[in-house]
Design a protein around this motif. Structure first.
Motif, PDB file in Angstrom:
ATOM      1  N   SER A  82       0.845  -1.195   0.000  1.00  0.00           N
ATOM      2  CA  SER A  82       0.000   0.000   0.000  1.00  0.00           C
ATOM      3  C   SER A  82       0.877   1.240   0.000  1.00  0.00           C
ATOM      4  CB  SER A  82      -0.901   0.020   1.232  1.00  0.00           C
ATOM      5  OG  SER A  82      -1.766  -1.099   1.219  1.00  0.00           O
ATOM      6  N   VAL A  83       0.313   2.336  -0.476  1.00  0.00           N
ATOM      7  CA  VAL A  83       1.090   3.577  -0.569  1.00  0.00           C
ATOM      8  C   VAL A  83       0.292   4.735   0.008  1.00  0.00           C
ATOM      9  CG1 VAL A  83       2.415   5.087  -2.103  1.00  0.00           C
ATOM     10  CG2 VAL A  83       1.905   2.761  -2.811  1.00  0.00           C
ATOM     11  N   GLY A  84       0.953   5.564   0.808  1.00  0.00           N
ATOM     12  CA  GLY A  84       0.373   6.833   1.241  1.00  0.00           C
ATOM     13  C   GLY A  84       1.227   7.963   0.698  1.00  0.00           C
ATOM     14  N   ILE A  85       0.594   8.868  -0.048  1.00  0.00           N
ATOM     15  CA  ILE A  85       1.344   9.997  -0.597  1.00  0.00           C
ATOM     16  C   ILE A  85       1.083  11.219   0.283  1.00  0.00           C
ATOM     17  CG2 ILE A  85       1.663  11.508  -2.587  1.00  0.00           C
ATOM     18  CD1 ILE A  85       2.260   8.856  -3.634  1.00  0.00           C
ATOM     19  N   PHE A  86       2.102  11.639   1.018  1.00  0.00           N
ATOM     20  CA  PHE A  86       1.967  12.809   1.892  1.00  0.00           C
ATOM     21  C   PHE A  86       2.888  13.943   1.454  1.00  0.00           C
ATOM     22  CE2 PHE A  86      -0.701  11.136   5.268  1.00  0.00           C
ATOM     23  CZ  PHE A  86      -0.586   9.762   5.087  1.00  0.00           C
ATOM     24  N   ALA A  87       3.601  13.745   0.357  1.00  0.00           N
ATOM     25  CA  ALA A  87       4.579  14.755  -0.063  1.00  0.00           C
ATOM     26  C   ALA A  87       3.868  15.980  -0.599  1.00  0.00           C
ATOM     27  CB  ALA A  87       5.489  14.167  -1.132  1.00  0.00           C
ATOM     28  N   GLY A  88       4.524  17.089  -0.544  1.00  0.00           N
ATOM     29  CA  GLY A  88       3.962  18.312  -1.103  1.00  0.00           C
ATOM     30  C   GLY A  88       4.791  19.493  -0.685  1.00  0.00           C
ATOM     31  N   SER A  89       4.574  20.628  -1.357  1.00  0.00           N
ATOM     32  CA  SER A  89       5.246  21.856  -0.933  1.00  0.00           C
ATOM     33  C   SER A  89       4.326  23.023  -1.238  1.00  0.00           C
ATOM     34  CB  SER A  89       6.586  22.023  -1.655  1.00  0.00           C
ATOM     35  OG  SER A  89       6.379  22.278  -3.033  1.00  0.00           O
ATOM     36  N   MET A  90       4.408  24.069  -0.434  1.00  0.00           N
ATOM     37  CA  MET A  90       3.517  25.212  -0.616  1.00  0.00           C
ATOM     38  C   MET A  90       4.286  26.517  -0.398  1.00  0.00           C
ATOM     39  SD  MET A  90      -0.186  25.946   1.195  1.00  0.00           S
ATOM     40  CE  MET A  90       0.493  26.549   2.731  1.00  0.00           C
ATOM     41  N   PRO A  91       5.142  26.892  -1.371  1.00  0.00           N
ATOM     42  CA  PRO A  91       5.818  28.187  -1.219  1.00  0.00           C
ATOM     43  C   PRO A  91       4.787  29.310  -1.355  1.00  0.00           C
ATOM     44  CG  PRO A  91       6.320  27.211  -3.362  1.00  0.00           C
ATOM     45  CD  PRO A  91       5.490  26.215  -2.620  1.00  0.00           C
ATOM     46  N   GLY A 105       8.426  23.299 -10.129  1.00  0.00           N
ATOM     47  CA  GLY A 105       8.798  22.530  -8.940  1.00  0.00           C
ATOM     48  C   GLY A 105       7.597  22.237  -8.060  1.00  0.00           C
ATOM     49  N   VAL A 106       6.705  23.217  -7.926  1.00  0.00           N
ATOM     50  CA  VAL A 106       5.515  23.030  -7.093  1.00  0.00           C
ATOM     51  C   VAL A 106       4.624  21.944  -7.707  1.00  0.00           C
ATOM     52  CG1 VAL A 106       3.465  24.160  -6.143  1.00  0.00           C
ATOM     53  CG2 VAL A 106       5.630  25.403  -6.270  1.00  0.00           C
ATOM     54  N   VAL A 107       4.502  21.976  -9.028  1.00  0.00           N
ATOM     55  CA  VAL A 107       3.679  20.967  -9.709  1.00  0.00           C
ATOM     56  C   VAL A 107       4.314  19.579  -9.547  1.00  0.00           C
ATOM     57  CG1 VAL A 107       2.761  20.214 -11.947  1.00  0.00           C
ATOM     58  CG2 VAL A 107       2.710  22.649 -11.320  1.00  0.00           C
ATOM     59  N   THR A 108       5.643  19.543  -9.610  1.00  0.00           N
ATOM     60  CA  THR A 108       6.332  18.254  -9.405  1.00  0.00           C
ATOM     61  C   THR A 108       6.067  17.724  -8.000  1.00  0.00           C
ATOM     62  OG1 THR A 108       8.080  18.978 -10.884  1.00  0.00           O
ATOM     63  CG2 THR A 108       8.576  17.103  -9.458  1.00  0.00           C
ATOM     64  N   ALA A 113       5.261  14.072  -9.507  1.00  0.00           N
ATOM     65  CA  ALA A 113       6.122  13.055  -8.882  1.00  0.00           C
ATOM     66  C   ALA A 113       5.259  11.968  -8.261  1.00  0.00           C
ATOM     67  CB  ALA A 113       7.019  13.702  -7.831  1.00  0.00           C
ATOM     68  N   ALA A 114       4.219  12.393  -7.539  1.00  0.00           N
ATOM     69  CA  ALA A 114       3.335  11.426  -6.882  1.00  0.00           C
ATOM     70  C   ALA A 114       2.649  10.545  -7.916  1.00  0.00           C
ATOM     71  CB  ALA A 114       2.302  12.166  -6.036  1.00  0.00           C
ATOM     72  N   ALA A 115       2.165  11.168  -8.994  1.00  0.00           N
ATOM     73  CA  ALA A 115       1.472  10.399 -10.030  1.00  0.00           C
ATOM     74  C   ALA A 115       2.424   9.407 -10.688  1.00  0.00           C
ATOM     75  CB  ALA A 115       0.866  11.348 -11.065  1.00  0.00           C
ATOM     76  N   THR A 116       3.663   9.835 -10.923  1.00  0.00           N
ATOM     77  CA  THR A 116       4.659   8.949 -11.529  1.00  0.00           C
ATOM     78  C   THR A 116       4.898   7.734 -10.629  1.00  0.00           C
ATOM     79  OG1 THR A 116       5.717  10.914 -12.473  1.00  0.00           O
ATOM     80  CG2 THR A 116       6.990   8.858 -12.505  1.00  0.00           C
ATOM     81  N   ILE A 117       5.038   7.996  -9.333  1.00  0.00           N
ATOM     82  CA  ILE A 117       5.263   6.904  -8.375  1.00  0.00           C
ATOM     83  C   ILE A 117       4.084   5.920  -8.405  1.00  0.00           C
ATOM     84  CG2 ILE A 117       5.390   6.379  -5.900  1.00  0.00           C
ATOM     85  CD1 ILE A 117       6.993   9.061  -5.636  1.00  0.00           C
ATOM     86  N   LEU A 118       2.867   6.457  -8.419  1.00  0.00           N
ATOM     87  CA  LEU A 118       1.689   5.584  -8.410  1.00  0.00           C
ATOM     88  C   LEU A 118       1.601   4.758  -9.690  1.00  0.00           C
ATOM     89  CD1 LEU A 118      -0.983   7.857  -6.701  1.00  0.00           C
ATOM     90  CD2 LEU A 118       0.264   5.919  -5.720  1.00  0.00           C
ATOM     91  N   LEU A 119       1.929   5.386 -10.820  1.00  0.00           N
ATOM     92  CA  LEU A 119       1.917   4.638 -12.086  1.00  0.00           C
ATOM     93  C   LEU A 119       2.952   3.524 -12.055  1.00  0.00           C
ATOM     94  CD1 LEU A 119       1.591   7.528 -14.717  1.00  0.00           C
ATOM     95  CD2 LEU A 119      -0.138   5.807 -14.126  1.00  0.00           C
ATOM     96  N   ALA A 120       4.128   3.849 -11.519  1.00  0.00           N
ATOM     97  CA  ALA A 120       5.207   2.860 -11.506  1.00  0.00           C
ATOM     98  C   ALA A 120       4.874   1.689 -10.590  1.00  0.00           C
ATOM     99  CB  ALA A 120       6.512   3.536 -11.062  1.00  0.00           C
ATOM    100  N   LEU A 121       4.183   1.978  -9.470  1.00  0.00           N
ATOM    101  CA  LEU A 121       3.863   0.916  -8.515  1.00  0.00           C
ATOM    102  C   LEU A 121       2.618   0.116  -8.908  1.00  0.00           C
ATOM    103  CD1 LEU A 121       4.515   2.749  -5.119  1.00  0.00           C
ATOM    104  CD2 LEU A 121       5.793   0.784  -5.997  1.00  0.00           C
ATOM    105  N   ALA A 122       1.841   0.649  -9.867  1.00  0.00           N
ATOM    106  CA  ALA A 122       0.543   0.048 -10.175  1.00  0.00           C
ATOM    107  C   ALA A 122       0.618  -1.453 -10.501  1.00  0.00           C
ATOM    108  CB  ALA A 122      -0.147   0.816 -11.295  1.00  0.00           C
ATOM    109  N   PRO A 123       1.579  -1.892 -11.348  1.00  0.00           N
ATOM    110  CA  PRO A 123       1.599  -3.329 -11.668  1.00  0.00           C
ATOM    111  C   PRO A 123       1.839  -4.205 -10.431  1.00  0.00           C
ATOM    112  CG  PRO A 123       2.964  -2.081 -13.219  1.00  0.00           C
ATOM    113  CD  PRO A 123       2.579  -1.133 -12.126  1.00  0.00           C
ATOM    114  N   ILE A 124       2.770  -3.765  -9.564  1.00  0.00           N
ATOM    115  CA  ILE A 124       3.047  -4.551  -8.357  1.00  0.00           C
ATOM    116  C   ILE A 124       1.812  -4.582  -7.454  1.00  0.00           C
ATOM    117  CG2 ILE A 124       4.516  -4.757  -6.317  1.00  0.00           C
ATOM    118  CD1 ILE A 124       6.657  -3.186  -7.890  1.00  0.00           C
ATOM    119  N   MET A 125       1.170  -3.417  -7.313  1.00  0.00           N
ATOM    120  CA  MET A 125       0.001  -3.349  -6.442  1.00  0.00           C
ATOM    121  C   MET A 125      -1.142  -4.193  -7.000  1.00  0.00           C
ATOM    122  SD  MET A 125       0.092   0.607  -5.156  1.00  0.00           S
ATOM    123  CE  MET A 125      -1.201   0.332  -3.952  1.00  0.00           C
ATOM    124  N   ALA A 126      -1.273  -4.199  -8.315  1.00  0.00           N
ATOM    125  CA  ALA A 126      -2.337  -4.997  -8.933  1.00  0.00           C
ATOM    126  C   ALA A 126      -2.133  -6.475  -8.610  1.00  0.00           C
ATOM    127  CB  ALA A 126      -2.333  -4.771 -10.444  1.00  0.00           C
TER     128      ALA A 126
END
Lengths: 244, 434
Positions: A82-91, A105-108, A113-126
């Motif tokens: 399972s994954v919890g995404i808590f990363a973020g920044s708010m300048p 950078g804010v969008v990343t 970045a979070a979306a990329t991580i979720l896409l990459a983990l999707a096959p394993i999680m499935a």
């Protein structure tokens, strides 16, 4: 039976720490992912003493993603992933308006970045099963004059999560979008104009309850659903004159 | 690091400071502002206040870092509360070695005030169980010290009210507990001398007395003695969320007739023959914590807590004088606590001494300040001292007599913090740095 693995992205944040402690109390295994490995090692010790089956630390820079170690760690897990995404920044919005290059950078940090991580983990999680907790923000519900760069990045993340939920539901992985209001964290400490500020522990508790009930989208604390419903209903011709 | 400007008060809500406060998540003092640490804000007066510069709120540095279940040795960040330590370690058979009246105090705060508990005679003060500390120096550098590597600084920090710098992490030895419940015996005590004698007779590891301060004459000092021991193999129960005092109570709540009535009822709960009940650990150690923000019961004006300790030989006379003055002044509250203390103390500014300690809540009304100052003089005349964690009013000229090791403490503090960046409102008011 082997303990479920929870990957916590942005584990240095107060909300992530509170969430990791709850998972520790359920004897989960934790993979704490963030920038400051010395700090995360301390959190790893803490969650082990609070009951985690195990806790490891992985350094990851969202601006220069190297996903290989993360994927290896997920592959090595025996139970659910399972994954919890808590990363973020708010300048401050003014800083980005003064230096528009900062937007990327804010969008990343808050979305890609979070979306990329979720896409990459999707096959394993499935394959293994698990859940996704994506922490967005009420700021993603409407672009406001005070922080619409942060808000639009979170809006992008929310839209991604909605589609990811649709995709992953077909393989039995639940994806929950979390929209916190003001939370008492290092990111909001000392900011003016905050009200009804929630404790990170309460947000973590709400996330757990949402997971247990299989909720798709939660506001935390709950009353933000009312506040944001009103804010969303204000017509643009009025909204553009407001500075809320 | 972002500073938040906020008004903070001591637990008694009489003294306040407009503070510039940082609240770090990470144990890297280089990035913190240079100022004293704040913990759980449970000191009653101004021990945690700094109106003259920045402070560092430690509550987010609350991680447990290392624990050895063989020895009970724990290393943890200083912002963790005793309540958390109890919750995490009691089910494994370990407790903080000393527990003050509230579990909301932080580890760092318990060390800085060198707190004592209901087991002081046997266990000594909190600081005696601390084996090493990591302190931030005035330049933001962390240093690990223990009784060997820096004996003066180490001792001065135990009970030093934060004046030697923020404690980042602490190493201490937890004590073993055999169960989650205690057998608590209560019996009525007719007067002060009987009370002092009763403390001497009990062999229970935990003891505490509640005094009915409305009684006078031959009944002066009457109350209830509670003694307790833990029950082997009894279950550990999680405590529910506390109820909360929703608003500042009106003044009449603590008027003399109401307090008199409350005390009469409280006294008569315990049958004449006494009784023994089985209670969860937390209910025995922290009865007041079951009511969140109970300090609001004293109304918007707040209250003082006077706490002194006097040597055994002077206890009957001095504590009798103190109780008579309080009863005469009519500034009553139901919270009056008597405990026996042993000689165990960790540092030069530690409160405990062999004798008896009396703590009295006094609503902040007309005459309260004069009364408390008078009581401070009574304590000194009896050879005793007052407790910095409670004080808001003590005349500064009394401090050197109360704390004979003050010169040595000052020397250490001036050596580690020549500029006084760790000064607090308390240290300025009482001239603790000299």
């Amino acid at each position: 039976m082997s303990a479920p693995l929870w990957i916590v992205i942005g584990a240095g944040s107060a909300m992530a720490r509170a969430f990791a402690r709850r998972k520790a109390a359920e004897s989960a295994r934790l993979l704490l992912v963030g920038r400051d490995s010395a700090d995360l090692e301390r959190t790893a010790q803490d969650v082990i003493l609070r009951g985690a089956e195990g806790a490891e630390v992985l350094t990851l820079d969202l601006r220069h993603l190297d996903l290989a170690p993360l994927l290896l760690a997920a592959e090595a897990a025996i139970g659910t992933v399972s994954v919890g995404i808590f990363a973020g920044s708010m300048p401050p919005q003014e800083d980005i308006e003064a230096e528009p290059d900062k937007l990327a950078g804010v969008v990343t940090d808050n979305f890609t970045a979070a979306a990329t991580i979720l896409l990459a983990l999707a096959p394993i999680m499935a394959e293994r099963g698990g859940s996704v907790v994506g922490v967005s923000s009420v700021a993603g519900d409407r672009g406001r004059v005070g922080n619409h760069v942060y808000g639009s990045a979170k809006a992008g993340f929310q839209t991604f999560l909605s589609g990811h939920r649709n995709r992953m539901a077909r393989v039995g992985v639940h994806v929950m979008t979390v929209k916190p209001g003001f939370v008492d964290t290092a990111m909001t400490w000392g900011l003016d104009g905050l009200f009804l500020v929630a404790r990170p522990e309460d947000v973590a508790r709400d996330i757990d309850r949402g997971l247990a009930k299989g909720r798709n989208v939660i506001y935390t604390p709950w009353f933000w659903i009312g506040i944001m419903t009103i804010i969303r209903l204000v017509p643009e011709r009025v909204f553009k004159r407001l500075s809320i | 690091m972002m500073l938040k400007t906020m008004r903070i008060t001591g637990w008694g809500r009489v003294l306040a400071a407009e503070g510039q406060i940082a609240r770090p998540d990470r144990a890297e003092p280089g990035g913190w502002p240079r100022g004293p640490a704040i913990g759980g804000l449970r000191a009653y007066g101004d021990a945690a206040l700094n109106g003259a510069g920045p402070s560092v709120l430690m509550t987010r540095l609350d991680r447990c870092l290392d624990f050895d279940p063989e020895t009970g040795r724990l290393r943890a960040e200083a912002g963790v509360t005793l309540s958390e330590l109890l919750r995490i370690f009691a089910p494994r058979g370990f407790l903080p070695p000393v527990m003050p009246g509230t579990a909301h105090a932080t580890l760092g705060g318990a060390i800085a005030a060198d707190v004592h508990g209901k087991n002081h005679l046997g266990a000594g003060s909190f600081g005696l169980h601390v084996t090493a500390l990591e302190l931030a120096d005035p330049d933001g550098r962390p240093t690990r010290i223990d009784a060997k590597s820096a004996p003066d600084l180490f001792r001065a920090t135990l009970g030093g009210m934060g004046l030697t710098g923020p404690i980042i992490t602490a190493e201490l030895t937890l004590s073993r507990v055999s169960g989650g419940e205690m057998d608590v015996s209560e019996r009525r005590i007719p007067d002060l001398d009987a009370f002092l004698a009763a403390f001497g007779e009990t062999d229970a590891p935990y003891s505490v007395g509640w005094i009915d301060a409305t009684a006078s004459g031959g009944q002066l000092g009457r109350g209830i003695l509670e003694t307790a021991r833990s029950v082997e193999g009894s279950p550990f129960a999680a405590r529910g969320a506390p109820r909360k005092v929703p608003f500042d109570a009106p003044g009449f709540l603590l008027s003399a007739p109401v307090v008199r009535g409350f005390n009469a009822v409280y006294l008569s709960r315990v049958p004449k023959a006494g009784r023994t009940r089985r209670r969860p650990l937390e209910a025995f150690f922290f009865p007041l914590d079951s009511l969140a923000e109970w300090n609001r019961l004293y109304g918007a004006g707040g209250f003082h807590q006077f706490q002194c300790v006097v040597p055994t030989a002077a206890a009957s006379k001095t504590l009798g004088t103190v109780l008579s003055r309080v009863a005469e002044a009519g500034l009553l509250s139901p919270l009056v606590v008597l405990k026996r203390l042993g000689s165990g103390r960790a540092g030069p500014l530690s409160f405990p001494m062999e004798g008896y300690t009396l703590a009295i809540d006094i609503p902040n009304r007309r005459g309260a300040a004069d009364l408390v100052r008078r009581l401070c003089r009574d304590a000194v005349e009896g050879g005793g001292r007052i407790y910095f964690a409670k004080d808001a009013l003590c005349p500064p000229d009394l401090i050197p007599e109360m704390y004979p090791e003050l010169p040595a403490f000052r020397e250490t503090v001036h050596r580690v913090d020549p500029q006084g960046v760790f000064e607090t409102d308390l240290s300025r008011r009482l001239g603790l740095r000299g």
